[in-house]
Scaffold this motif. Structure first.
Motif, PDB file in Angstrom:
ATOM      1  N   LEU A 137       7.830   8.555  -8.135  1.00 15.73           N
ATOM      2  CA  LEU A 137       9.152   8.704  -8.732  1.00 15.73           C
ATOM      3  C   LEU A 137       9.094   8.851 -10.248  1.00 15.73           C
ATOM      4  CD1 LEU A 137      11.159   6.072  -6.665  1.00 15.73           C
ATOM      5  CD2 LEU A 137      11.268   8.557  -6.485  1.00 15.73           C
ATOM      6  N   GLY A 138       7.927   8.627 -10.831  1.00 17.66           N
ATOM      7  CA  GLY A 138       7.770   8.772 -12.274  1.00 17.66           C
ATOM      8  C   GLY A 138       7.973   7.484 -13.039  1.00 17.66           C
ATOM      9  N   ILE A 139       8.062   6.375 -12.333  1.00 16.03           N
ATOM     10  CA  ILE A 139       8.219   5.078 -12.990  1.00 16.03           C
ATOM     11  C   ILE A 139       6.843   4.640 -13.484  1.00 16.03           C
ATOM     12  CG2 ILE A 139       8.894   2.683 -12.628  1.00 16.03           C
ATOM     13  CD1 ILE A 139      10.811   3.723 -10.465  1.00 16.03           C
ATOM     14  N   PRO A 140       6.750   4.161 -14.716  1.00 14.13           N
ATOM     15  CA  PRO A 140       5.443   3.750 -15.245  1.00 14.13           C
ATOM     16  C   PRO A 140       4.803   2.634 -14.414  1.00 14.13           C
ATOM     17  CG  PRO A 140       7.090   3.809 -16.991  1.00 14.13           C
ATOM     18  CD  PRO A 140       7.802   4.025 -15.702  1.00 14.13           C
ATOM     19  N   HIS A 141       3.497   2.629 -14.411  1.00  8.81           N
ATOM     20  CA  HIS A 141       2.731   1.643 -13.630  1.00  8.81           C
ATOM     21  C   HIS A 141       3.042   0.214 -14.058  1.00  8.81           C
ATOM     22  CE1 HIS A 141      -0.479   0.253 -11.075  1.00  8.81           C
ATOM     23  NE2 HIS A 141      -1.008  -0.419 -12.069  1.00  8.81           N
TER      24      HIS A 141
ATOM     25  N   SER B 191       0.814  -1.216   0.000  1.00 15.98           N
ATOM     26  CA  SER B 191       0.000   0.000   0.000  1.00 15.98           C
ATOM     27  C   SER B 191       0.846   1.264   0.000  1.00 15.98           C
ATOM     28  CB  SER B 191      -0.950  -0.006   1.194  1.00 15.98           C
ATOM     29  OG  SER B 191      -0.219   0.112   2.395  1.00 15.98           O
ATOM     30  N   LEU B 192       2.047   1.209   0.539  1.00 18.84           N
ATOM     31  CA  LEU B 192       2.908   2.389   0.579  1.00 18.84           C
ATOM     32  C   LEU B 192       3.913   2.436  -0.567  1.00 18.84           C
ATOM     33  CD1 LEU B 192       3.655   2.524   4.405  1.00 18.84           C
ATOM     34  CD2 LEU B 192       2.042   3.912   3.114  1.00 18.84           C
ATOM     35  N   LEU B 193       4.353   1.280  -1.037  1.00 17.07           N
ATOM     36  CA  LEU B 193       5.409   1.252  -2.036  1.00 17.07           C
ATOM     37  C   LEU B 193       4.904   1.584  -3.438  1.00 17.07           C
ATOM     38  CD1 LEU B 193       8.401   0.724  -2.404  1.00 17.07           C
ATOM     39  CD2 LEU B 193       7.861  -1.659  -2.848  1.00 17.07           C
ATOM     40  N   ILE B 194       3.735   1.117  -3.795  1.00 14.81           N
ATOM     41  CA  ILE B 194       3.219   1.350  -5.148  1.00 14.81           C
ATOM     42  C   ILE B 194       3.005   2.845  -5.411  1.00 14.81           C
ATOM     43  CG2 ILE B 194       1.264   0.934  -6.694  1.00 14.81           C
ATOM     44  CD1 ILE B 194       1.163  -1.904  -5.505  1.00 14.81           C
ATOM     45  N   PRO B 195       2.365   3.604  -4.517  1.00 16.44           N
ATOM     46  CA  PRO B 195       2.261   5.053  -4.785  1.00 16.44           C
ATOM     47  C   PRO B 195       3.623   5.754  -4.808  1.00 16.44           C
ATOM     48  CG  PRO B 195       0.671   4.409  -3.133  1.00 16.44           C
ATOM     49  CD  PRO B 195       1.554   3.236  -3.361  1.00 16.44           C
ATOM     50  N   TYR B 196       4.573   5.278  -3.980  1.00 17.51           N
ATOM     51  CA  TYR B 196       5.894   5.892  -3.978  1.00 17.51           C
ATOM     52  C   TYR B 196       6.619   5.636  -5.303  1.00 17.51           C
ATOM     53  CZ  TYR B 196      10.627   7.078  -2.603  1.00 17.51           C
ATOM     54  OH  TYR B 196      11.869   7.637  -2.553  1.00 17.51           O
ATOM     55  N   ILE B 197       6.493   4.442  -5.840  1.00 18.25           N
ATOM     56  CA  ILE B 197       7.114   4.127  -7.133  1.00 18.25           C
ATOM     57  C   ILE B 197       6.522   5.021  -8.222  1.00 18.25           C
ATOM     58  CG2 ILE B 197       7.274   2.340  -8.916  1.00 18.25           C
ATOM     59  CD1 ILE B 197       7.527   0.292  -6.654  1.00 18.25           C
TER      60      ILE B 197
ATOM     61  N   TYR C 204       7.417  -5.512 -11.894  1.00 19.09           N
ATOM     62  CA  TYR C 204       8.793  -5.980 -12.017  1.00 19.09           C
ATOM     63  C   TYR C 204       9.643  -5.518 -10.837  1.00 19.09           C
ATOM     64  CZ  TYR C 204       7.344  -6.988 -16.760  1.00 19.09           C
ATOM     65  OH  TYR C 204       6.687  -7.461 -17.855  1.00 19.09           O
ATOM     66  N   ILE C 205       9.408  -4.315 -10.373  1.00 21.29           N
ATOM     67  CA  ILE C 205      10.164  -3.799  -9.229  1.00 21.29           C
ATOM     68  C   ILE C 205       9.827  -4.589  -7.970  1.00 21.29           C
ATOM     69  CG2 ILE C 205      10.416  -1.795  -7.717  1.00 21.29           C
ATOM     70  CD1 ILE C 205      10.088  -0.072 -10.258  1.00 21.29           C
ATOM     71  N   LEU C 206       8.552  -4.885  -7.758  1.00 21.91           N
ATOM     72  CA  LEU C 206       8.146  -5.655  -6.586  1.00 21.91           C
ATOM     73  C   LEU C 206       8.604  -7.105  -6.684  1.00 21.91           C
ATOM     74  CD1 LEU C 206       4.532  -4.283  -6.064  1.00 21.91           C
ATOM     75  CD2 LEU C 206       6.602  -3.696  -4.799  1.00 21.91           C
ATOM     76  N   PHE C 207       8.837  -7.597  -7.879  1.00 27.58           N
ATOM     77  CA  PHE C 207       9.255  -8.981  -8.102  1.00 27.58           C
ATOM     78  C   PHE C 207      10.759  -9.161  -7.872  1.00 27.58           C
ATOM     79  CE2 PHE C 207       9.637 -12.748 -11.032  1.00 27.58           C
ATOM     80  CZ  PHE C 207       8.861 -13.580 -10.252  1.00 27.58           C
TER      81      PHE C 207
END
Length: 71
Positions: A24-28, A15-21, A33-36
């Motif tokens: 940062l301007g990283i595409p949805h 819940s906190l990491l996805i909005p932070y990513i 892939y980042i969480l993996f």
């Protein structure tokens, strides 16, 4: 209780990491892939560290008991 704590930790992280990513301007589409990367790096690094830890020559670094010790 332990399982509930683990699930709570995962829910909090997601819940906190996805909005932070996204902040940062990283595409949805890259979020998955980042969480993996965490579990994949754990699958690769943990066996390597365990292998070397089991064979570390120091008395305090060994993870396996000596053959003379009864199990």
């Amino acid at each position: 209780m332990v399982a509930a704590g683990v699930w709570f930790g995962w829910a909090l992280q997601l819940s906190l990491l996805i909005p932070y990513i996204q902040l940062l301007g990283i595409p949805h589409t890259w979020t998955t892939y980042i969480l993996f990367c965490g579990p994949i790096s754990g699958m690769l690094v943990q066996p390597i560290v365990g292998y070397h830890s089991d064979r570390y020559p120091s008395l305090f670094g060994r993870q396996q008991p000596d053959e003379e010790c009864p199990a």
